[in-house]
Design an enzyme around this catalytic site. Structure first.
Site, short mmCIF file in Angstrom:
data_model
loop_
_atom_site.label_atom_id
_atom_site.label_comp_id
_atom_site.label_asym_id
_atom_site.label_seq_id
_atom_site.Cartn_x
_atom_site.Cartn_y
_atom_site.Cartn_z
N GLY A 260 0.84 -1.21 0.00
CA GLY A 260 0.00 0.00 0.00
C GLY A 260 0.87 1.26 0.00
O GLY A 260 0.67 2.17 -0.81
N HIS A 261 1.86 1.31 0.92
CA HIS A 261 2.77 2.47 0.95
C HIS A 261 3.52 2.58 -0.37
O HIS A 261 3.68 3.67 -0.92
CB HIS A 261 3.83 2.28 2.05
CG HIS A 261 3.30 2.26 3.44
ND1 HIS A 261 3.31 1.13 4.22
CD2 HIS A 261 2.76 3.24 4.21
CE1 HIS A 261 2.80 1.40 5.40
NE2 HIS A 261 2.46 2.67 5.43
N SER B 171 -0.05 -2.02 8.21
CA SER B 171 1.11 -2.39 9.04
C SER B 171 0.65 -3.20 10.24
O SER B 171 1.39 -4.01 10.78
CB SER B 171 1.82 -1.12 9.53
OG SER B 171 2.19 -0.33 8.42
#
Ligand code: PAF
Length: 281
Positions: free
Chosen positions: A36-37, A186
């Protein structure tokens, strides 16, 4: 890739980029990168400009009972990953650099911060808005990239930018999911293998709601209850909320008449996971 530890170093780096006529593209993070990041970083890179990522686990957005101490961290891994997708600078300050002795100021976006996650995390979004405002002032980005998984956060930042006349384009980016639909986070590392399996119920329930809307269902209560029932069937799931709200104001709706957010927050053991979808009539 440059690693910048102080505000003065960031300002110097930004000045150097601007002297070369480059735009600044910013991805704010708390580290422990996942796909995602990386998708935000790639998008920031592909849209041109110099990409800077902040990596700062912001104590102001954690309540004393929350997971600040055990929030996952792995700077070396993050460093490698950011470098691999073309990030040019990583701002990784100490807490004292962001909040020196005597720090007081808070930024609040009260109406959008109150519902959904704001109910169980009443100070969380003040912490988010404050740190993002500080980062915006330090980095002076042209564009900043935010994932839609944290939809409420995204709306708050959009509102803050509008209210404070910040010349920054906020770029919303789609949720990135594992192959079985679990939204990347996370905090997924907190899940045991059984909890990890159960957690796919979030995506399955949201997909069910999307299909209902596609087949003509317009009643928010029916959708909300259907999602709740599906999640409640998972013995390891403990619902914090399931809400059907206007996608802009985050106020509850009765009918799906315009873009509508269906948002969930559910505990699986120690992990509190959020997910959402925006449906349209
Ligand atoms: O979404 C996050 O990781 C954080 O809330 C943010 C935007 C980096 C602020 O600390």
């Amino acid at each position: 890739m440059r690693i910048l530890r102080t505000i003065a170093e960031v300002r110097q780096w930004v000045r150097a980029q601007r002297q070369q006529g480059r735009a600044i593209h910013f991805v704010p993070t708390m580290g422990y990168f996942h796909e995602g990041h990386l998708s935000l970083m790639r998008r920031a890179r592909d849209e041109g400009g110099a990409v800077i990522v902040s990596l700062f686990v912001n104590p102001l957005q954690f309540a004393p009972s929350e997971d600040l101490e055990r929030y996952p961290r792995d700077f070396e891994r993050d460093h490698q990953l950011a470098q691999s997708v073309g990030v040019e600078a990583l701002f990784h300050p100490e807490v004292g650099e962001m909040y020196p002795e005597g720090y007081q100021t808070l930024v609040r976006v009260p109406k959008l911060s109150a519902p959904l996650c704001g109910r169980s995390r009443p100070t969380h979004f003040d912490g988010v808005a404050t740190v993002v405002m500080k980062l915006f002032h330090i980095l002076t980005p042209d564009r900043a990239y935010f994932g839609q998984k944290d939809y409420q956060q995204l709306r708050i930042i959009q509102q803050m930018v509008r209210d404070m006349n910040l010349p920054i384009e906020i770029v919303p980016c789609p949720i990135v999911r594992e192959a079985d639909g679990l939204a990347m986070s996370s905090r997924n590392v907190y899940l045991t293998p059984e909890e990890r399996r159960s957690a796919t119920v979030l995506y399955r329930s949201l997909r069910w709601a999307e299909e209902q809307v596609q087949s003509g269902e317009r009643d928010a209560c029916t959708l909300r209850e259907g999602v709740c029932q599906r999640i409640a069937r998972e013995p390891l799931a403990r619902i914090d909320y399931v809400e059907v709200v206007d996608a802009e104001t985050l106020e509850p709706v009765e009918q799906i008449e315009q873009p509508t957010l269906i948002a969930v927050a559910v505990f699986f053991g120690k992990a509190r996971l959020i997910d959402n979808t925006v449906v349209r009539p």
